[in-house]
Design a protein around this motif. Sequence first.
Motif, PDB file in Angstrom:
ATOM      1  N   UNK A  72     -27.649 -17.105 -54.320  1.00  0.00           N
ATOM      2  CA  UNK A  72     -28.222 -17.715 -55.354  1.00  0.00           C
ATOM      3  C   UNK A  72     -26.904 -18.330 -56.223  1.00  0.00           C
ATOM      4  N   UNK A  73     -26.143 -17.487 -56.460  1.00  0.00           N
ATOM      5  CA  UNK A  73     -24.992 -18.014 -57.272  1.00  0.00           C
ATOM      6  C   UNK A  73     -23.955 -18.746 -56.482  1.00  0.00           C
ATOM      7  N   UNK A  74     -23.778 -18.558 -55.380  1.00  0.00           N
ATOM      8  CA  UNK A  74     -22.753 -19.283 -54.706  1.00  0.00           C
ATOM      9  C   UNK A  74     -23.504 -20.809 -54.222  1.00  0.00           C
ATOM     10  N   UNK A  75     -24.890 -20.838 -54.253  1.00  0.00           N
ATOM     11  CA  UNK A  75     -25.431 -22.232 -53.922  1.00  0.00           C
ATOM     12  C   UNK A  75     -25.149 -23.058 -55.084  1.00  0.00           C
ATOM     13  N   UNK A  76     -24.745 -22.531 -56.245  1.00  0.00           N
ATOM     14  CA  UNK A  76     -24.702 -23.523 -57.619  1.00  0.00           C
ATOM     15  C   UNK A  76     -23.260 -23.988 -57.281  1.00  0.00           C
ATOM     16  N   UNK A 122     -13.412 -29.057 -60.356  1.00  0.00           N
ATOM     17  CA  UNK A 122     -13.977 -27.635 -60.068  1.00  0.00           C
ATOM     18  C   UNK A 122     -13.352 -26.422 -60.982  1.00  0.00           C
ATOM     19  N   UNK A 123     -12.302 -26.568 -61.519  1.00  0.00           N
ATOM     20  CA  UNK A 123     -11.771 -25.686 -62.147  1.00  0.00           C
ATOM     21  C   UNK A 123     -12.685 -25.515 -63.657  1.00  0.00           C
ATOM     22  N   UNK A 124     -13.032 -26.753 -64.099  1.00  0.00           N
ATOM     23  CA  UNK A 124     -14.064 -27.020 -65.165  1.00  0.00           C
ATOM     24  C   UNK A 124     -15.373 -26.267 -64.887  1.00  0.00           C
ATOM     25  N   UNK A 174       3.690 -32.636 -51.973  1.00  0.00           N
ATOM     26  CA  UNK A 174       3.027 -31.903 -51.358  1.00  0.00           C
ATOM     27  C   UNK A 174       2.930 -30.309 -51.797  1.00  0.00           C
ATOM     28  N   UNK A 175       4.185 -29.850 -52.265  1.00  0.00           N
ATOM     29  CA  UNK A 175       4.349 -28.630 -52.809  1.00  0.00           C
ATOM     30  C   UNK A 175       3.476 -28.300 -54.061  1.00  0.00           C
ATOM     31  N   UNK A 176       3.616 -29.400 -54.930  1.00  0.00           N
ATOM     32  CA  UNK A 176       2.842 -29.445 -56.169  1.00  0.00           C
ATOM     33  C   UNK A 176       1.363 -29.323 -55.833  1.00  0.00           C
ATOM     34  N   UNK A 177       0.978 -30.161 -55.000  1.00  0.00           N
ATOM     35  CA  UNK A 177      -0.600 -30.494 -54.448  1.00  0.00           C
ATOM     36  C   UNK A 177      -1.008 -29.019 -53.845  1.00  0.00           C
ATOM     37  N   UNK A 178      -0.318 -28.246 -53.112  1.00  0.00           N
ATOM     38  CA  UNK A 178      -0.685 -27.050 -52.521  1.00  0.00           C
ATOM     39  C   UNK A 178      -0.743 -25.894 -53.642  1.00  0.00           C
ATOM     40  N   UNK A 179       0.222 -25.859 -54.541  1.00  0.00           N
ATOM     41  CA  UNK A 179       0.155 -25.025 -55.600  1.00  0.00           C
ATOM     42  C   UNK A 179      -1.306 -25.331 -56.431  1.00  0.00           C
ATOM     43  N   UNK A 180      -1.261 -26.417 -56.753  1.00  0.00           N
ATOM     44  CA  UNK A 180      -2.592 -26.693 -57.565  1.00  0.00           C
ATOM     45  C   UNK A 180      -3.959 -26.262 -56.777  1.00  0.00           C
ATOM     46  N   UNK A 181      -3.785 -26.456 -55.534  1.00  0.00           N
ATOM     47  CA  UNK A 181      -5.012 -26.355 -54.739  1.00  0.00           C
ATOM     48  C   UNK A 181      -5.336 -24.856 -54.486  1.00  0.00           C
ATOM     49  N   UNK A 182      -4.151 -23.896 -54.558  1.00  0.00           N
ATOM     50  CA  UNK A 182      -4.121 -22.414 -54.390  1.00  0.00           C
ATOM     51  C   UNK A 182      -4.749 -22.081 -55.671  1.00  0.00           C
ATOM     52  N   UNK A 183      -4.187 -22.627 -56.730  1.00  0.00           N
ATOM     53  CA  UNK A 183      -4.549 -21.939 -58.215  1.00  0.00           C
ATOM     54  C   UNK A 183      -6.037 -22.483 -58.396  1.00  0.00           C
ATOM     55  N   UNK A 184      -6.522 -23.387 -57.820  1.00  0.00           N
ATOM     56  CA  UNK A 184      -7.915 -24.062 -58.005  1.00  0.00           C
ATOM     57  C   UNK A 184      -8.904 -22.843 -57.207  1.00  0.00           C
ATOM     58  N   UNK A 185      -8.272 -22.733 -55.988  1.00  0.00           N
ATOM     59  CA  UNK A 185      -8.964 -21.656 -55.169  1.00  0.00           C
ATOM     60  C   UNK A 185      -9.196 -20.303 -55.752  1.00  0.00           C
ATOM     61  N   UNK A 187      -9.013 -19.309 -58.872  1.00  0.00           N
ATOM     62  CA  UNK A 187      -9.983 -19.475 -60.058  1.00  0.00           C
ATOM     63  C   UNK A 187     -11.300 -19.389 -59.789  1.00  0.00           C
ATOM     64  N   UNK A 188     -11.807 -20.275 -58.554  1.00  0.00           N
ATOM     65  CA  UNK A 188     -13.116 -20.290 -58.253  1.00  0.00           C
ATOM     66  C   UNK A 188     -13.473 -18.911 -57.739  1.00  0.00           C
ATOM     67  N   UNK A 189     -12.692 -18.268 -56.974  1.00  0.00           N
ATOM     68  CA  UNK A 189     -12.895 -17.056 -56.218  1.00  0.00           C
ATOM     69  C   UNK A 189     -13.376 -16.004 -57.338  1.00  0.00           C
ATOM     70  N   UNK A 190     -12.459 -16.269 -58.219  1.00  0.00           N
ATOM     71  CA  UNK A 190     -12.714 -15.272 -59.470  1.00  0.00           C
ATOM     72  C   UNK A 190     -14.035 -15.442 -60.350  1.00  0.00           C
ATOM     73  N   UNK A 191     -14.263 -16.861 -60.460  1.00  0.00           N
ATOM     74  CA  UNK A 191     -15.458 -17.134 -61.011  1.00  0.00           C
ATOM     75  C   UNK A 191     -16.667 -16.718 -60.293  1.00  0.00           C
ATOM     76  N   UNK A 192     -16.810 -16.913 -58.939  1.00  0.00           N
ATOM     77  CA  UNK A 192     -17.737 -16.574 -58.130  1.00  0.00           C
ATOM     78  C   UNK A 192     -18.097 -15.058 -58.253  1.00  0.00           C
ATOM     79  N   UNK A 193     -17.130 -14.375 -58.243  1.00  0.00           N
ATOM     80  CA  UNK A 193     -17.328 -12.928 -58.364  1.00  0.00           C
ATOM     81  C   UNK A 193     -17.844 -12.493 -59.700  1.00  0.00           C
ATOM     82  N   UNK A 194     -17.587 -13.253 -60.766  1.00  0.00           N
ATOM     83  CA  UNK A 194     -17.791 -12.637 -61.997  1.00  0.00           C
ATOM     84  C   UNK A 194     -19.376 -12.999 -62.206  1.00  0.00           C
TER      85      UNK A 194
END
Length: 203
Positions: A72-76, A122-124, A174-185, A187-194
Amino acid sequence: MKALLLKDFYTLIKQIKIYIVMIIVFACIPGNSIAAIAMVYAAMLPITALAYDERSKWDSLALMMPYSDRSIVLSKYILGYIAVAAAFLISIVAQIAITLIKNTAFEPEGIVSLILIACIATVVQAVNLPSMFKFGVEKGRLAFFVLVGIITGVGMVIGDRLAGFLSTSYINIITAMLVTVIFTLAINLISIALSTRIYKKRV
């Protein structure tokens, strides 16, 4: 999961057609600043879906259905990801179409800038959904709109400048973009768990 997404989709498509049209229009207007608004608006769709769930007492009904709290949470979250991805793709298609019409060179840095903006959107969403599950949409709405206003304002100010910076910077893009994507992932994984933990306690 598919059924939960379809439920939200049918609810939203009936109630906020104008809202969806606004996202499409913003995504088609030239400039990364407007694209930032489109993606942030897209990230608001899960909040709207939660509001309709609260009004219809969906949580009580969901207890009688074979859906796990995590589903239910993940669907949102997935609803928000799909909306942001759609706004992102529309923005890219619009930029390519504009360059073809104007017969100008397409700048790849614009895509990198749009990816970074999508990450911000997605971070928002990741920052706000736990509070929505905790306090409900009505109480959590104020904090959400304050943050959206700040992010949108920053996006409008630096959106187009970001693309220019990326085109002239010596930083490995490319490095900057990868770092940003990893950071975003992360944050989202932590948010989903919370959010899942909060939802289990709430219901």
